[in-house]
Design a protein around this motif. Sequence first.
Motif, PDB file in Angstrom:
ATOM      1  N   CYS A   1       3.852  12.181  -0.306  1.00 37.22           N
ATOM      2  CA  CYS A   1       3.973  10.755  -0.623  1.00 37.22           C
ATOM      3  C   CYS A   1       5.415  10.314  -0.369  1.00 37.22           C
ATOM      4  O   CYS A   1       6.311  10.659  -1.145  1.00 37.22           O
ATOM      5  N   PRO A   2       5.670   9.564   0.708  1.00 37.42           N
ATOM      6  CA  PRO A   2       7.029   9.098   0.998  1.00 37.42           C
ATOM      7  C   PRO A   2       7.281   7.699   0.431  1.00 37.42           C
ATOM      8  O   PRO A   2       6.480   6.777   0.629  1.00 37.42           O
ATOM      9  N   LEU A   3       8.409   7.543  -0.242  1.00 43.55           N
ATOM     10  CA  LEU A   3       8.805   6.257  -0.815  1.00 43.55           C
ATOM     11  C   LEU A   3      10.248   5.946  -0.413  1.00 43.55           C
ATOM     12  O   LEU A   3      10.939   6.790   0.154  1.00 43.55           O
TER      13      LEU A   3
ATOM     14  N   LYS B   1       0.834  -1.199   0.000  1.00 46.12           N
ATOM     15  CA  LYS B   1       0.000   0.000   0.000  1.00 46.12           C
ATOM     16  C   LYS B   1       0.868   1.249   0.000  1.00 46.12           C
ATOM     17  O   LYS B   1       1.809   1.366   0.793  1.00 46.12           O
ATOM     18  N   ARG B   2       0.536   2.168  -0.878  1.00 48.08           N
ATOM     19  CA  ARG B   2       1.217   3.452  -0.900  1.00 48.08           C
ATOM     20  C   ARG B   2       0.648   4.345   0.192  1.00 48.08           C
ATOM     21  O   ARG B   2      -0.515   4.216   0.564  1.00 48.08           O
ATOM     22  N   LEU B   3       1.461   5.239   0.695  1.00 45.68           N
ATOM     23  CA  LEU B   3       1.039   6.147   1.747  1.00 45.68           C
ATOM     24  C   LEU B   3       1.053   7.582   1.221  1.00 45.68           C
ATOM     25  O   LEU B   3       2.020   8.009   0.597  1.00 45.68           O
ATOM     26  N   VAL B   4      -0.038   8.309   1.452  1.00 43.15           N
ATOM     27  CA  VAL B   4      -0.071   9.745   1.211  1.00 43.15           C
ATOM     28  C   VAL B   4      -0.500  10.403   2.512  1.00 43.15           C
ATOM     29  O   VAL B   4      -1.589  10.140   3.026  1.00 43.15           O
ATOM     30  N   VAL B   5       0.392  11.230   3.059  1.00 40.48           N
ATOM     31  CA  VAL B   5       0.187  11.880   4.348  1.00 40.48           C
ATOM     32  C   VAL B   5      -0.314  13.301   4.130  1.00 40.48           C
ATOM     33  O   VAL B   5       0.169  14.005   3.240  1.00 40.48           O
ATOM     34  N   GLU B   6      -1.259  13.734   4.928  1.00 45.27           N
ATOM     35  CA  GLU B   6      -1.693  15.126   4.907  1.00 45.27           C
ATOM     36  C   GLU B   6      -1.110  15.834   6.124  1.00 45.27           C
ATOM     37  O   GLU B   6      -1.325  15.414   7.268  1.00 45.27           O
ATOM     38  N   TYR B   7      -0.358  16.895   5.852  1.00 40.42           N
ATOM     39  CA  TYR B   7       0.378  17.585   6.918  1.00 40.42           C
ATOM     40  C   TYR B   7       0.519  19.057   6.562  1.00 40.42           C
ATOM     41  O   TYR B   7       1.028  19.399   5.492  1.00 40.42           O
ATOM     42  N   LYS B   8       0.039  19.910   7.429  1.00 44.92           N
ATOM     43  CA  LYS B   8       0.124  21.360   7.253  1.00 44.92           C
ATOM     44  C   LYS B   8      -0.440  21.825   5.899  1.00 44.92           C
ATOM     45  O   LYS B   8       0.098  22.719   5.252  1.00 44.92           O
ATOM     46  N   GLY B   9      -1.514  21.188   5.464  1.00 46.76           N
ATOM     47  CA  GLY B   9      -2.133  21.562   4.205  1.00 46.76           C
ATOM     48  C   GLY B   9      -1.443  21.003   2.978  1.00 46.76           C
ATOM     49  O   GLY B   9      -1.786  21.371   1.847  1.00 46.76           O
ATOM     50  N   TRP B  10      -0.477  20.108   3.179  1.00 48.00           N
ATOM     51  CA  TRP B  10       0.264  19.482   2.079  1.00 48.00           C
ATOM     52  C   TRP B  10      -0.043  17.992   2.032  1.00 48.00           C
ATOM     53  O   TRP B  10      -0.186  17.345   3.067  1.00 48.00           O
ATOM     54  N   LYS B  11      -0.112  17.458   0.817  1.00 48.83           N
ATOM     55  CA  LYS B  11      -0.176  16.016   0.625  1.00 48.83           C
ATOM     56  C   LYS B  11       1.232  15.539   0.274  1.00 48.83           C
ATOM     57  O   LYS B  11       1.840  16.025  -0.684  1.00 48.83           O
TER      58      LYS B  11
ATOM     59  N   THR C   1      -1.583  10.303  -8.869  1.00 48.90           N
ATOM     60  CA  THR C   1      -3.006  10.117  -9.181  1.00 48.90           C
ATOM     61  C   THR C   1      -3.905  10.859  -8.200  1.00 48.90           C
ATOM     62  O   THR C   1      -5.116  10.935  -8.410  1.00 48.90           O
ATOM     63  N   VAL C   2      -3.323  11.389  -7.119  1.00 47.10           N
ATOM     64  CA  VAL C   2      -4.142  12.008  -6.068  1.00 47.10           C
ATOM     65  C   VAL C   2      -3.725  13.456  -5.803  1.00 47.10           C
ATOM     66  O   VAL C   2      -4.097  14.042  -4.790  1.00 47.10           O
ATOM     67  N   ASP C   3      -2.958  14.029  -6.722  1.00 52.80           N
ATOM     68  CA  ASP C   3      -2.508  15.422  -6.610  1.00 52.80           C
ATOM     69  C   ASP C   3      -1.712  15.682  -5.328  1.00 52.80           C
ATOM     70  O   ASP C   3      -1.933  16.672  -4.625  1.00 52.80           O
ATOM     71  N   PHE C   4      -0.779  14.770  -5.005  1.00 57.87           N
ATOM     72  CA  PHE C   4       0.102  15.067  -3.879  1.00 57.87           C
ATOM     73  C   PHE C   4       1.047  16.204  -4.264  1.00 57.87           C
ATOM     74  O   PHE C   4       1.334  16.442  -5.433  1.00 57.87           O
ATOM     75  N   ASP C   5       1.542  16.916  -3.253  1.00 58.74           N
ATOM     76  CA  ASP C   5       2.333  18.125  -3.451  1.00 58.74           C
ATOM     77  C   ASP C   5       3.835  17.887  -3.331  1.00 58.74           C
ATOM     78  O   ASP C   5       4.632  18.614  -3.918  1.00 58.74           O
ATOM     79  N   LEU C   6       4.204  16.892  -2.539  1.00 58.88           N
ATOM     80  CA  LEU C   6       5.613  16.581  -2.290  1.00 58.88           C
ATOM     81  C   LEU C   6       5.814  15.080  -2.354  1.00 58.88           C
ATOM     82  O   LEU C   6       5.125  14.318  -1.668  1.00 58.88           O
ATOM     83  N   LEU C   7       6.753  14.663  -3.185  1.00 51.38           N
ATOM     84  CA  LEU C   7       7.164  13.268  -3.293  1.00 51.38           C
ATOM     85  C   LEU C   7       8.550  13.180  -2.674  1.00 51.38           C
ATOM     86  O   LEU C   7       9.421  13.998  -2.988  1.00 51.38           O
ATOM     87  N   LEU C   8       8.762  12.230  -1.777  1.00 51.67           N
ATOM     88  CA  LEU C   8      10.092  12.132  -1.185  1.00 51.67           C
ATOM     89  C   LEU C   8      10.596  10.699  -1.195  1.00 51.67           C
ATOM     90  O   LEU C   8       9.823   9.748  -1.098  1.00 51.67           O
ATOM     91  N   TYR C   9      11.908  10.581  -1.347  1.00 50.73           N
ATOM     92  CA  TYR C   9      12.598   9.288  -1.343  1.00 50.73           C
ATOM     93  C   TYR C   9      13.697   9.322  -0.298  1.00 50.73           C
ATOM     94  O   TYR C   9      14.531  10.228  -0.299  1.00 50.73           O
ATOM     95  N   VAL C  10      13.691   8.323   0.603  1.00 54.14           N
ATOM     96  CA  VAL C  10      14.811   8.116   1.510  1.00 54.14           C
ATOM     97  C   VAL C  10      15.594   6.924   0.972  1.00 54.14           C
ATOM     98  O   VAL C  10      15.006   5.954   0.509  1.00 54.14           O
ATOM     99  N   ALA C  11      16.934   6.990   1.023  1.00 54.60           N
ATOM    100  CA  ALA C  11      17.699   6.004   0.275  1.00 54.60           C
ATOM    101  C   ALA C  11      19.059   5.702   0.876  1.00 54.60           C
ATOM    102  O   ALA C  11      19.625   6.479   1.653  1.00 54.60           O
ATOM    103  N   ASN C  12      19.565   4.518   0.498  1.00 61.85           N
ATOM    104  CA  ASN C  12      20.984   4.158   0.545  1.00 61.85           C
ATOM    105  C   ASN C  12      21.321   3.770  -0.894  1.00 61.85           C
ATOM    106  O   ASN C  12      21.313   2.602  -1.267  1.00 61.85           O
ATOM    107  N   TRP C  13      21.581   4.774  -1.726  1.00 63.17           N
ATOM    108  CA  TRP C  13      21.775   4.564  -3.165  1.00 63.17           C
ATOM    109  C   TRP C  13      23.276   4.633  -3.468  1.00 63.17           C
ATOM    110  O   TRP C  13      23.903   5.664  -3.246  1.00 63.17           O
ATOM    111  N   PRO C  14      23.876   3.553  -3.974  1.00 62.43           N
ATOM    112  CA  PRO C  14      25.332   3.493  -4.106  1.00 62.43           C
ATOM    113  C   PRO C  14      25.901   4.428  -5.170  1.00 62.43           C
ATOM    114  O   PRO C  14      25.246   4.765  -6.147  1.00 62.43           O
ATOM    115  N   LYS C  15      27.145   4.813  -4.935  1.00 63.89           N
ATOM    116  CA  LYS C  15      27.839   5.763  -5.808  1.00 63.89           C
ATOM    117  C   LYS C  15      27.926   5.271  -7.242  1.00 63.89           C
ATOM    118  O   LYS C  15      27.801   6.051  -8.193  1.00 63.89           O
ATOM    119  N   LYS C  16      28.104   3.971  -7.429  1.00 61.82           N
ATOM    120  CA  LYS C  16      28.312   3.437  -8.778  1.00 61.82           C
ATOM    121  C   LYS C  16      27.082   3.615  -9.672  1.00 61.82           C
ATOM    122  O   LYS C  16      27.194   3.559 -10.891  1.00 61.82           O
TER     123      LYS C  16
END
Length: 258
Positions: free
Chosen positions: A139-141, A127-137, A155-170
């Motif tokens: 979507c954290p991935l 399940k995807r998560l869309v959080v409503e916070y301070k008038g913003w939608k 598809t739901v007009d979210f305002d901020l998409l965010l990614y937390v990562a350990n993405w390698p240099k290569k």
Amino acid sequence: MENLTVTIIQENLIWENSEANLNLFSEKINLLKEKTDLIILPEMFTTGFSMNAEVLAEEEQGKTLAWLQKTATEQEAAITGSVIIKEEGNYYNRLFFVFPNGDYKVYNKKHLFTLAKEQNTYSAGSKRLVVEYKGWKICPLVCYDLRFPVWARNTVDFDLLLYVANWPKKRVEAWNTLLKARAIENMCYLAGVNRVGFDGTNHEYSGHSVVYDMLGKQLSTLKNDIIFSETLHLNKSHLLETRKRFAFLDDRDSFTLT
């Protein structure tokens, strides 16, 4: 219309040492010079990207969630990042989004990184998560989710998409390219927060944490291979005016995920 202040923290995680990492982030957050609404930490910010879940996993109501709630309350800001969690015999790469009052939402990483055999240790979310916070939608991935645009499609007009990562240099060119693409195609602000340094398996990470606007303009000061934090102000009126002027989302395809 309320704007949103976000703080991205790019750090060299201490391998498989949750106590040390929590202390590290406490020090870094306490040194922030500017009031913020949202603090974004990397993927598996207490351990690094480890498959040693049997040893490292916490119950959901564990010390890391308690730390997140305490930090959110003290800073009067939401905070997010992912942690290794055990639930009903399964392990999850679970993102917590904790509100300033201590309430929280969770997202279990959907796309498990098969190149590192993450699927052999962790269970996938559904399940995807869309959080409503301070008038913003919002979507954290998580990390590898970045490679799958359908999962991130706005598809739901979210305002901020965010990614937390350990993405390698290569593979950092893919990180840079796909983050910008996700911002443009979804007509939203986007924040990508990665780590730096080497992990316990000798994989190197070069950061490239970044914030883009809805047209792919870079708002943050790109700092590679170093520890840093940066606070940025996102303008909701600018987002809505741009979407009205360039109504590309009106032409998006309809679909149903199965």
